[in-house]
Design a protein around this motif. Structure first.
Motif, short mmCIF file in Angstrom:
data_model
loop_
_atom_site.label_atom_id
_atom_site.label_comp_id
_atom_site.label_asym_id
_atom_site.label_seq_id
_atom_site.Cartn_x
_atom_site.Cartn_y
_atom_site.Cartn_z
N LEU A 140 0.75 -1.22 -0.08
CA LEU A 140 -0.12 0.11 0.10
C LEU A 140 0.77 1.29 -0.11
CD1 LEU A 140 -3.04 -1.08 2.34
CD2 LEU A 140 -2.74 -1.21 -0.21
N SER A 141 0.05 2.34 0.03
CA SER A 141 1.04 3.55 -0.52
C SER A 141 2.03 4.05 0.45
CB SER A 141 -0.27 4.85 -0.60
OG SER A 141 -1.01 4.65 0.35
N SER A 165 -7.46 2.01 -6.94
CA SER A 165 -7.65 3.12 -5.63
C SER A 165 -7.68 4.53 -6.24
CB SER A 165 -6.32 2.82 -4.97
OG SER A 165 -6.00 3.83 -4.02
N ILE A 166 -7.93 5.34 -5.17
CA ILE A 166 -8.18 6.63 -5.15
C ILE A 166 -6.47 7.26 -5.44
CG2 ILE A 166 -10.39 7.32 -4.43
CD1 ILE A 166 -8.51 7.96 -1.78
N TYR A 224 2.92 3.79 -5.36
CA TYR A 224 1.64 2.91 -5.31
C TYR A 224 0.69 3.27 -6.48
CZ TYR A 224 -2.94 1.32 -3.17
OH TYR A 224 -4.30 0.74 -2.84
N PRO A 282 -11.93 4.05 -2.44
CA PRO A 282 -11.51 5.03 -1.47
C PRO A 282 -10.66 4.40 -0.24
CG PRO A 282 -13.70 4.68 -1.15
CD PRO A 282 -13.23 3.58 -2.28
N GLY A 299 -0.99 1.69 4.54
CA GLY A 299 -1.61 2.59 3.69
C GLY A 299 -1.62 4.07 4.08
N THR A 300 -2.26 4.86 3.56
CA THR A 300 -2.11 6.25 4.07
C THR A 300 -3.37 6.93 4.29
OG1 THR A 300 -0.33 6.54 2.45
CG2 THR A 300 -1.18 8.59 3.43
N SER A 301 -4.54 5.99 3.85
CA SER A 301 -5.93 6.41 4.43
C SER A 301 -6.25 5.65 5.65
CB SER A 301 -6.93 6.07 3.52
OG SER A 301 -7.04 4.51 3.23
N TRP A 353 -4.73 13.19 -3.33
CA TRP A 353 -5.94 12.29 -3.68
C TRP A 353 -7.16 13.27 -3.68
CZ3 TRP A 353 -4.76 7.63 0.35
CH2 TRP A 353 -3.60 7.06 -0.19
#
Ligand code: AKB
Length: 337
Positions: free
Chosen positions: A77-78, A121-122, A151, A190, A202-204, A298
């Motif tokens: 992930l990001s 992904s967004i 990513y 999202p 991830g970043t979310s 994003w």
């Protein structure tokens, strides 16, 4: 009726666990899983066969498998991908390409279109600055697609690879297209939030991390600014979307990649909701410049009207239903609060 064969890569991840459980509830599938980790107890009994290890080295295990569906969820992930970029490229791009090649080859050879479901992904978007982000409104699939992260680049490129293997592979003249090409379908997710599992890399992640911390009475230092806004979705809706897209007749699909949205809220909105539900929670904001930069690139929200029109997509959970009917009741059970 004979069981249909499904491969789920990245099965130990958040989407993977929830998807395997839902496929198993539906019934009628022989579920093969793969991941570099052993299967968690939540899905151990549901997998007919688990291939553990690096997908790129394990792909040969699948050469003789007759899959009807492939859900390729394995990814770096990001945030993680930004600190180990070459490794992320290897996992995200080379892994996807090997699996696409395998599915395309089998579709053509055995005259059966393997359905290949891919979570994009967004992160495939890249807003150049905050002003553009705030003014952009609902972003469509073909807009602002200049990702700022490894990513995001990987996801956007894999969407293109999927289109290549499903439409142009073999470069036959259009009149000679074999009827059995790989059937590639992708959604741009999202940020996702589950009441049962936590994301990693991830970043979310600040959304689910904050809520899970508050529910456990732990302090949380949010790594993005309070005004940071992106779209989020309940995990059950994410699984529902994958299964709806899996079931959608090919003729209804006007495109290969679809935006999905449910609710767009700020990090401060998360904090307010967390404090309302768990008044003793302590949430502070300590933005990390690198991760802040990623989320700022994003879009605030995306336009998912094509998914709604083509295959009837509609999330079950808006922001109020997400908290009141899914997250809070489930998380209270989980942490006993
Ligand atoms: C991430 O934060 O990297 C993912 C995503 C938005 O694709 N959750």
């Amino acid at each position: 009726m004979a069981e249909q064969q499904v491969l789920v890569t990245g099965a130990c991840g958040e989407i993977g666990q929830a998807l395997v459980q839902e496929l198993s509830k539906r019934g009628g599938y022989r579920i093969v899983t793969s991941d570099y980790m052993p299967l968690p107890d939540s899905i151990k009994a549901l997998s007919a066969e688990h291939v553990q290890g690096d997908l790129l080295y394990k792909i040969k295990n699948f050469y003789d498998c007759d899959f009807d569906f492939i859900f390729h969820l394995a990814a770096s992930l990001s945030s993680k991908a930004e600190v180990a970029t070459e490794d992320a490229h290897r996992i995200n791009v080379e892994g996807t390409m090997q699996l696409l090649m395998l599915a395309a080859y089998r579709s053509e050879k055995y005259k059966k279109s393997v359905k290949f479901l891919f979570p994009s992904s967004i992160a495939a978007y890249g807003m150049p600055d905050l002003d553009s982000k705030r003014k952009a409104g609902l972003v469509k699939e073909e807009e602002w697609d200049n990702p700022h992260t490894m990513y995001g680049c990987n996801k956007l490129y894999c969407e293109k690879l999927g289109m290549y293997y499903s439409k142009f592979y073999g470069q036959k003249h259009l009149d000679e297209q074999p009827p059995h090409m790989l059937d590639f379908r992708a959604v741009r997710f999202p940020g996702l939030i589950s009441a049962y599992t936590l994301p990693s890399g991830g970043t979310s992640d600040y959304g689910p991390e904050m809520l899970h911390a508050a529910a456990q009475g732990k302090d949380y230092a949010c790594f993005v600014r309070a005004d940071t806004k992106i779209s989020f979705m309940a995990m059950p809706d994410a699984i529902k979307s994958l299964l709806m897209l899996m079931d959608a007749p090919r003729g209804k699909l006007s495109r290969t990649v679809y935006n999905l949205a449910a609710f767009a809220i700020t990090a401060e909105d998360f904090r307010q909701r967390a404090l309302k539900a768990f008044p003793n929670a302590k949430v502070t904001f300590q933005p990390n410049p690198r991760r802040q930069g990623i989320v700022d690139s994003w879009p605030e929200d995306v336009d998912d009207s094509r998914a709604r029109a083509d295959w009837g997509w509609m999330p079950d959970y808006d922001v109020d239903k997400f908290f009141d009917e899914y997250f809070l009741p489930e998380i209270r059970k989980r942490y006993g609060k």
